[in-house]
Enzyme design. Structure first.
Site, PDB file in Angstrom:
ATOM      1  N   HIS A   1      -3.804  22.709   3.887  1.00 46.54           N
ATOM      2  CA  HIS A   1      -3.531  21.442   4.864  1.00 46.54           C
ATOM      3  C   HIS A   1      -2.903  20.078   4.576  1.00 46.54           C
ATOM      4  O   HIS A   1      -2.715  19.254   5.575  1.00 46.54           O
ATOM      5  CB  HIS A   1      -5.194  21.552   4.564  1.00 46.54           C
ATOM      6  CG  HIS A   1      -5.027  20.215   5.326  1.00 46.54           C
ATOM      7  ND1 HIS A   1      -5.293  20.272   6.896  1.00 46.54           N
ATOM      8  CD2 HIS A   1      -6.352  19.185   5.591  1.00 46.54           C
ATOM      9  CE1 HIS A   1      -5.803  19.165   7.704  1.00 46.54           C
ATOM     10  NE2 HIS A   1      -6.009  18.208   6.453  1.00 46.54           N
TER      11      HIS A   1
ATOM     12  N   TRP B   1      -2.376  19.117  -2.423  1.00 47.52           N
ATOM     13  CA  TRP B   1      -1.174  18.539  -2.190  1.00 47.52           C
ATOM     14  C   TRP B   1      -0.063  18.309  -3.100  1.00 47.52           C
ATOM     15  O   TRP B   1       1.200  17.682  -2.708  1.00 47.52           O
ATOM     16  CB  TRP B   1      -0.897  17.807  -0.893  1.00 47.52           C
ATOM     17  CG  TRP B   1      -0.880  16.390  -0.621  1.00 47.52           C
ATOM     18  CD1 TRP B   1      -2.460  15.958  -1.021  1.00 47.52           C
ATOM     19  CD2 TRP B   1       0.076  15.184  -0.635  1.00 47.52           C
ATOM     20  NE1 TRP B   1      -1.743  14.238  -0.873  1.00 47.52           N
ATOM     21  CE2 TRP B   1      -0.752  14.241  -0.691  1.00 47.52           C
ATOM     22  CE3 TRP B   1       1.349  15.671  -0.315  1.00 47.52           C
ATOM     23  CZ2 TRP B   1       0.336  12.704  -1.021  1.00 47.52           C
ATOM     24  CZ3 TRP B   1       2.040  14.110  -0.410  1.00 47.52           C
ATOM     25  CH2 TRP B   1       1.778  12.749  -0.704  1.00 47.52           C
TER      26      TRP B   1
ATOM     27  N   SER C   1      15.927  18.375   4.568  1.00 41.87           N
ATOM     28  CA  SER C   1      15.689  17.904   5.789  1.00 41.87           C
ATOM     29  C   SER C   1      15.526  16.562   5.705  1.00 41.87           C
ATOM     30  O   SER C   1      16.275  16.291   6.640  1.00 41.87           O
ATOM     31  CB  SER C   1      14.589  19.084   6.362  1.00 41.87           C
ATOM     32  OG  SER C   1      14.810  18.533   7.261  1.00 41.87           O
ATOM     33  N   SER C   2      14.644  16.360   5.660  1.00 39.91           N
ATOM     34  CA  SER C   2      14.756  14.606   5.805  1.00 39.91           C
ATOM     35  C   SER C   2      15.855  13.620   5.108  1.00 39.91           C
ATOM     36  O   SER C   2      15.844  12.705   5.918  1.00 39.91           O
ATOM     37  CB  SER C   2      13.170  14.206   5.112  1.00 39.91           C
ATOM     38  OG  SER C   2      11.592  14.425   5.437  1.00 39.91           O
TER      39      SER C   2
ATOM     40  N   HIS D   1       3.703   7.716  -2.572  1.00 40.35           N
ATOM     41  CA  HIS D   1       2.998   6.287  -1.718  1.00 40.35           C
ATOM     42  C   HIS D   1       3.786   5.704  -0.823  1.00 40.35           C
ATOM     43  O   HIS D   1       2.979   5.745  -0.001  1.00 40.35           O
ATOM     44  CB  HIS D   1       2.225   4.990  -2.849  1.00 40.35           C
ATOM     45  CG  HIS D   1       1.519   4.197  -1.699  1.00 40.35           C
ATOM     46  ND1 HIS D   1       0.405   4.476  -1.867  1.00 40.35           N
ATOM     47  CD2 HIS D   1       1.496   3.107  -1.013  1.00 40.35           C
ATOM     48  CE1 HIS D   1      -0.936   3.873  -0.773  1.00 40.35           C
ATOM     49  NE2 HIS D   1       0.531   3.002  -0.162  1.00 40.35           N
TER      50      HIS D   1
ATOM     51  N   GLU E   1       6.117   7.497   0.467  1.00 41.81           N
ATOM     52  CA  GLU E   1       5.988   9.130   2.020  1.00 41.81           C
ATOM     53  C   GLU E   1       4.737   8.050   2.730  1.00 41.81           C
ATOM     54  O   GLU E   1       4.530   8.430   4.316  1.00 41.81           O
ATOM     55  CB  GLU E   1       5.423   9.916   1.658  1.00 41.81           C
ATOM     56  CG  GLU E   1       5.000  10.863   2.029  1.00 41.81           C
ATOM     57  CD  GLU E   1       6.512  11.574   2.907  1.00 41.81           C
ATOM     58  OE1 GLU E   1       7.822  11.057   2.963  1.00 41.81           O
ATOM     59  OE2 GLU E   1       6.311  12.639   3.970  1.00 41.81           O
TER      60      GLU E   1
ATOM     61  N   TYR F   1       4.130   5.503   4.018  1.00 46.13           N
ATOM     62  CA  TYR F   1       4.286   3.985   4.774  1.00 46.13           C
ATOM     63  C   TYR F   1       5.435   4.323   5.731  1.00 46.13           C
ATOM     64  O   TYR F   1       5.504   4.403   6.819  1.00 46.13           O
ATOM     65  CB  TYR F   1       4.688   2.856   3.893  1.00 46.13           C
ATOM     66  CG  TYR F   1       3.451   2.021   3.370  1.00 46.13           C
ATOM     67  CD1 TYR F   1       2.862   1.603   4.173  1.00 46.13           C
ATOM     68  CD2 TYR F   1       3.094   2.766   1.683  1.00 46.13           C
ATOM     69  CE1 TYR F   1       1.443   0.531   3.617  1.00 46.13           C
ATOM     70  CE2 TYR F   1       1.991   2.067   1.136  1.00 46.13           C
ATOM     71  CZ  TYR F   1       1.330   0.758   2.089  1.00 46.13           C
ATOM     72  OH  TYR F   1       0.576   0.601   1.822  1.00 46.13           O
TER      73      TYR F   1
ATOM     74  N   SER G   1       3.908  -0.971  19.177  1.00 41.56           N
ATOM     75  CA  SER G   1       4.948  -2.559  18.819  1.00 41.56           C
ATOM     76  C   SER G   1       6.003  -1.866  20.107  1.00 41.56           C
ATOM     77  O   SER G   1       6.296  -2.902  21.163  1.00 41.56           O
ATOM     78  CB  SER G   1       5.575  -2.659  17.968  1.00 41.56           C
ATOM     79  OG  SER G   1       4.701  -2.902  16.675  1.00 41.56           O
TER      80      SER G   1
ATOM     81  N   HIS H   1      -1.355   2.608  -7.869  1.00 45.35           N
ATOM     82  CA  HIS H   1      -2.957   2.439  -7.796  1.00 45.35           C
ATOM     83  C   HIS H   1      -3.374   3.650  -7.534  1.00 45.35           C
ATOM     84  O   HIS H   1      -4.958   3.764  -7.453  1.00 45.35           O
ATOM     85  CB  HIS H   1      -3.557   1.221  -6.404  1.00 45.35           C
ATOM     86  CG  HIS H   1      -2.254   1.928  -5.371  1.00 45.35           C
ATOM     87  ND1 HIS H   1      -1.649   1.542  -4.730  1.00 45.35           N
ATOM     88  CD2 HIS H   1      -2.286   3.123  -4.416  1.00 45.35           C
ATOM     89  CE1 HIS H   1      -1.353   1.840  -3.605  1.00 45.35           C
ATOM     90  NE2 HIS H   1      -2.232   2.698  -3.715  1.00 45.35           N
ATOM     91  N   HIS H   2      -2.682   4.501  -7.276  1.00 42.66           N
ATOM     92  CA  HIS H   2      -3.206   6.680  -7.106  1.00 42.66           C
ATOM     93  C   HIS H   2      -3.691   6.347  -8.625  1.00 42.66           C
ATOM     94  O   HIS H   2      -4.543   8.099  -8.857  1.00 42.66           O
ATOM     95  CB  HIS H   2      -2.172   7.277  -6.942  1.00 42.66           C
ATOM     96  CG  HIS H   2      -1.748   7.390  -5.242  1.00 42.66           C
ATOM     97  ND1 HIS H   2      -2.201   8.154  -4.389  1.00 42.66           N
ATOM     98  CD2 HIS H   2      -1.038   5.848  -5.143  1.00 42.66           C
ATOM     99  CE1 HIS H   2      -1.694   7.094  -3.098  1.00 42.66           C
ATOM    100  NE2 HIS H   2      -0.840   5.856  -3.237  1.00 42.66           N
TER     101      HIS H   2
ATOM    102  N   THR I   1       0.901  -5.710   6.732  1.00 42.10           N
ATOM    103  CA  THR I   1       0.537  -4.970   7.690  1.00 42.10           C
ATOM    104  C   THR I   1      -1.144  -6.073   8.595  1.00 42.10           C
ATOM    105  O   THR I   1      -0.840  -6.143   9.844  1.00 42.10           O
ATOM    106  CB  THR I   1      -0.874  -4.114   7.291  1.00 42.10           C
ATOM    107  OG1 THR I   1      -0.075  -3.815   6.117  1.00 42.10           O
ATOM    108  CG2 THR I   1      -1.180  -3.041   7.601  1.00 42.10           C
TER     109      THR I   1
ATOM    110  N   LYS J   1       0.823  -7.813  11.571  1.00 40.38           N
ATOM    111  CA  LYS J   1       0.982  -6.431  12.242  1.00 40.38           C
ATOM    112  C   LYS J   1       0.073  -7.040  13.125  1.00 40.38           C
ATOM    113  O   LYS J   1      -0.170  -6.732  15.023  1.00 40.38           O
ATOM    114  CB  LYS J   1       1.947  -5.479  12.077  1.00 40.38           C
ATOM    115  CG  LYS J   1       3.143  -4.892  11.905  1.00 40.38           C
ATOM    116  CD  LYS J   1       3.492  -3.826  11.469  1.00 40.38           C
ATOM    117  CE  LYS J   1       4.832  -3.428  10.394  1.00 40.38           C
ATOM    118  NZ  LYS J   1       6.112  -3.137  11.408  1.00 40.38           N
TER     119      LYS J   1
ATOM    120  N   ARG K   1     -14.169  14.524  -3.909  1.00 41.17           N
ATOM    121  CA  ARG K   1     -13.117  15.659  -3.172  1.00 41.17           C
ATOM    122  C   ARG K   1     -13.304  16.875  -3.915  1.00 41.17           C
ATOM    123  O   ARG K   1     -12.906  16.840  -4.354  1.00 41.17           O
ATOM    124  CB  ARG K   1     -12.161  14.623  -2.644  1.00 41.17           C
ATOM    125  CG  ARG K   1     -11.153  14.644  -4.044  1.00 41.17           C
ATOM    126  CD  ARG K   1     -10.140  13.610  -3.453  1.00 41.17           C
ATOM    127  NE  ARG K   1      -9.448  13.785  -3.130  1.00 41.17           N
ATOM    128  CZ  ARG K   1      -7.681  13.356  -2.633  1.00 41.17           C
ATOM    129  NH1 ARG K   1      -7.086  12.666  -3.888  1.00 41.17           N
ATOM    130  NH2 ARG K   1      -6.843  13.617  -1.779  1.00 41.17           N
TER     131      ARG K   1
END
Lengths: 313, 550
Positions: free
Chosen positions: B77, B142, B172-173, B256, B258, B260, B271, B305-306, B331, B334, B453
């Site tokens: 997932h 993951w 690919s990316s 991390h 990723e 953003y 926007s 921070h993870h 943030t 925005k 979790r």
């Protein structure tokens, strides 16, 4: 129709929120009530952050709702333009500076609380710190006391005594967590971590493994018994069977993810059993590779006694 | 056989077939639609996995799903929603829209673009086929932490196939990102300066630059893991001198940013949408563009921070607390600029606008809860619990996916030439809005009460039971919302109820609305209007009105 949907949706969400709050016994927006000073300070930091972020939340959501209602189309032509103002330097400065100040307050409070969370308190009337080693295993906790005693999944400590934990892992990454005592400390192979607590109230507090560690991660639970005398050493074999063997082979040896062992001849063969516990075999991990002779012997004796002499489990 | 350079190779007839032509297309619009539709298929797949998990957790001591399968479910997932849904669907929007928005006829490297898409498909197929390998799919989460990811603890080929899948997806990316950067830098039409670029283009520029910087770290980590598993190295195996923590550093140095990478383009969509439906210019264009750059930069300095609970030195944790908290500032800029954009506007609540406003409402909750996780002593208490699960879903579903739904409803008329139904669109929004809060708000409380979790069940009754049950109900409300969206698509196209859209159904600002819906092969057959501001189509509309031509 649009407004009715909105009202319906909002009241539905509200009803659920109220129902949940009512149903929750000690639930709600507070962390687990802390019984250790470091946990207490973490909880205080939590409330400060909740206060500040809560205020920001209210400001943002209230502004959003106000503007959305106040500046909705309401009979104006669909493509009529609003004010063509493309920005304002002072506003930009303000909503950059104010969050910086609020966040600085968060950081300042965290640093103010940090020494009381991180540093072990000095020796008190009840004596110096009690040093206990916590070993994470797939899928149990092994506790080693200064006296040389050991226990599995159940940690026994006196009330109000400062306890220093040395946290290690024998296999994969685990995370030692007593929600009532404060933060988590990971048990990582090849690394020794330290934490402490001082339980102010007698009671039984759950221990959870918080880092996913494999198929039985969910079952890797235990308890801290504060103010209870440890079980007698003679119970060690039983503890180990229930905390280690039984998670895979079942409490009656009937088998679960591991095979049924109740009638296995290996249980009556101390030498083979010793090798199995120390080295593992096939899918069975080497659960006892860090055990001393006393613990290993206790398990072998318990298994022989529990499952010996009869033809079935 | 020697081939004369001037010989035109005859293309087989199926290259032009109605369906088969999609297999060989290099048109950025078709590739964009392929990306979007394939991602939506995986979105349904990942969503079904989530529903199975919520079913298992609905009540205590449930045995609907076995431990082993539950562990596969949350692994696949998470991997699906990050790598096969959010990143590629945004790549799809970028593919379709970037050339149109900057006035180009295609992306810089059309065939590389097709390769990127097909690598994405193969990566996804490998991931889902891994369920059928002898020992099942990967079941390590993951993040797949070391040393649980080593063969000793994860035997079989689940993790190997996970690595293969991610290797394909990173290639690919990476190729896609290079393509987008080259396109944005080199193919802007005359007058399309950096301060006139649509903010979505700014967001994609930063998205692509970040991918180029951080994806190689993931690729390197995956390669090292594969060598550990199959070639006898010990990079992440502490028993043989490796480091388990190294994997976490490598993974999160990618992981991390990723987050953003997934949120910035969604912010770019917001926007674009808010000014059109509030009939106002975007407030603080430069502040928003600059905050996008700022978030992109700082997000590469926050990864540890993870890892606050792994026992890093306090000075290091302090550094990562400061950088993580700093992200909140751009943030916030925005959010406040979007709010100011609605001020004194003439707001219409079409579905794209509802999703954009819903983004502000819900993302704010997710963003603010991130402050708790950045303050490391508080993180020690709430990390690895359902608090984190709630936080990331508020940010990624309430943020990225709401932004994506805003974009789908906003650009659907451009993509297909037909309008989606507004009533069904509003149902989609309200079901998802109510559903996300029902599903994830109780999870904050579960985390505070101590539910870790990645557990397949729990034995606690009382509030745990109530919150989990509400969360499961919410997840099914969300599922109905997603179903409503597909119903809308079917109604619009298969049942042919969709109204014709015309070139510019929303009276919007940016160049994609100047051409037909859908646009012709090379986008702008009649040339382009002059670009003298960030809103060229509005400028043209006003000019024509003044001339009395409209």
């Amino acid at each position: 129709v649009r407004r009715r949907t909105l009202v319906l949706a909002t009241s539905l969400a509200g009803a659920f929120a109220l129902a949940s709050a009512a149903a929750a016994s000690n639930g709600g927006i507070a962390p687990v009530p802390p019984v250790s000073p470091n946990g207490q300070r973490i909880t205080e930091a939590y409330w400060v952050i909740l206060g500040i972020t809560g205020a920001v939340f209210v400001v943002v959501e209230a502004t959003l709702l106000t503007f959305v209602i106040r500046y909705r189309r309401r009979g104006r032509p669909r493509y009529q333009e609003g004010d063509q103002i493309a920005g304002d330097r002072n506003l930009e400065i303000a909503w950059t500076a104010v969050p910086v100040l609020l966040l600085a307050a968060v950081v300042a409070f965290v640093f103010y609380q940090l020494p009381g969370i991180k540093n072990v308190p000095p020796a008190s009337a009840s004596g110096g710190p009690l040093d206990i080693t916590v070993e994470g295993h797939q899928f149990y906790w092994l506790f080693k006391y200064p006296s040389g005693r050991e226990s599995i999944n159940n940690l026994f400590v006196p009330v109000d005594r400062v306890v220093e934990l040395k946290i290690v892992s024998a296999d994969v990454a685990h995370s030692f967590w007593v929600p009532a005592f404060g933060g988590k400390t990971d048990a990582i192979p090849g690394k020794t971590n330290h934490t402490w607590f001082q339980a102010k109230k007698a009671g039984v507090y759950p221990i959870r493994c918080a880092e996913f560690c494999g198929i039985l991660h969910t079952n890797m639970q235990g308890s801290v018994h504060v103010g209870t005398t440890p079980a007698p050493e003679s119970g060690l074999g039983k503890q180990a069977f229930e905390g280690v063997c039984a998670s895979c082979h079942g409490l009656s040896g009937q088998g679960d993810i591991g095979p049924a062992i109740a009638t296995s001849p290996t249980l009556q063969d101390p030498k083979a059993l010793r090798a199995l516990l120390h080295d593992g075999k096939g899918l069975m991990p080497p659960v006892g590779d860090t055990w001393d002779d006393r613990l290993t012997n206790a398990v072998i004796a318990y298994l022989g006694q529990r499952f010996g002499g009869s033809s079935g489990g | 056989v020697a081939v004369n350079a001037e010989t035109v190779v005859a293309r087989p007839a199926w290259y032009e077939g109605r369906y088969t032509s999609w297999l060989v297309t290099t048109d950025h619009k078709r590739i964009g639609l392929l990306y979007i539709s394939t991602s939506l298929v995986f979105f349904v797949g990942g969503g079904v996995l989530a529903l199975l998990m919520r079913g298992q957790l609905a009540t205590p001591n449930e045995h609907f799903i076995t431990r082993d399968h539950y562990n596969e479910l949350f692994t696949i997932h998470g991997t699906t929603m990050v790598f096969l849904v959010t990143v590629p669907i945004l790549a799809g929007f970028a593919n379709y829209l970037i050339p149109l928005m900057i006035g180009a006829r295609d992306v810089a490297f059309p065939r590389l673009n097709a390769m990127s898409y097909w690598f994405f498909v193969f990566g996804g197929v490998v991931l889902y086929l891994s369920f059928f390998s002898a020992s099942g799919a990967a079941k390590c989460g993951w993040t797949c932490y070391a040393p649980l990811n080593e063969t000793q603890y994860s035997p079989g080929h689940g993790v190997d196939l996970w690595i293969l899948s991610l290797h394909l997806l990173t290639i690919s990316s990476l190729a896609g990102a290079i393509n987008l950067i080259t396109t944005i830098h080199n193919m802007r039409t005359r007058g399309m300066t950096w301060t006139r670029l649509p903010l979505f283009v700014w967001a994609i520029e930063i998205y692509a630059v970040m991918l180029v910087i951080v994806l190689p770290a993931l690729s390197a980590g995956l390669t090292m893991l594969l060598l550990d598993r199959r070639a006898g190295t010990h990079f992440f195996d502490p028993a043989h001198g490796g480091s388990a923590i190294l994997w976490q550093h490598v993974f999160w140095f990618f992981g991390h940013p990723e987050v953003y990478i997934m949120i910035l383009p969604a912010m770019g969509i917001v926007s674009e949408v808010i000014p059109v439906f509030a009939r106002r210019p975007i407030f603080g264009y430069k502040a928003i563009a600059f905050s996008t750059v700022g978030i992109g930069f700082v997000s590469m300095l926050v990864w540890a921070h993870h890892m606050f609970a792994v026992g890093l030195p306090i000075w290091m944790q302090s550094f990562f607390m400061l950088t993580s908290i700093a992200v909140a500032v751009p943030t916030g800029v925005k959010i406040f600029n979007w709010l100011a954009t609605t001020w004194h506007g003439n707001i219409s609540f079409d579905t794209p606008m509802l999703f954009a406003l819903g983004f502000i409402a819900v993302f704010t909750v997710g963003g603010l809860s991130g402050i708790f996780l950045a303050a490391f002593p508080v993180d020690w208490q709430v990390t690895d619990t359902y608090f984190v699960v709630a936080h990331m879903h508020y940010v990624l579903f309430g943020g990225s996916i709401f932004g994506i739904f805003a974009g789908l409803h906003y650009w659907w008329p451009k993509f297909t030439g037909r309008m989606l139904n507004e009533t069904l669109g509003k149902w989609t929004f309200w079901l998802l809005f109510v559903g996300i809060n029902l599903t994830f708000f109780p999870q904050y409380l579960l985390g505070l009460e101590g539910m870790p979790r990645r557990v397949y069940t729990y034995s606690e009754h009382g509030s745990w039971e109530v919150y989990n049950f509400i969360s499961t109900v919410g997840s099914f409300v969300m599922a109905i919302g997603v179903f409503t969206f597909f119903l809308n698509v079917v109604r619009t196209h298969a049942l042919r109820h969709g109204r014709r859209a015309g070139n510019d159904p929303w009276q919007a600002n940016t160049l994609e609305w100047y051409t037909t819906s859908p646009p012709p092969l090379h986008n702008f057959e009649n040339g382009l209007p002059p670009v003298t501001s960030a809103r060229p189509v509005r400028d043209l509309r006003i000019e024509l009105e003044e001339k009395g031509a409209l």
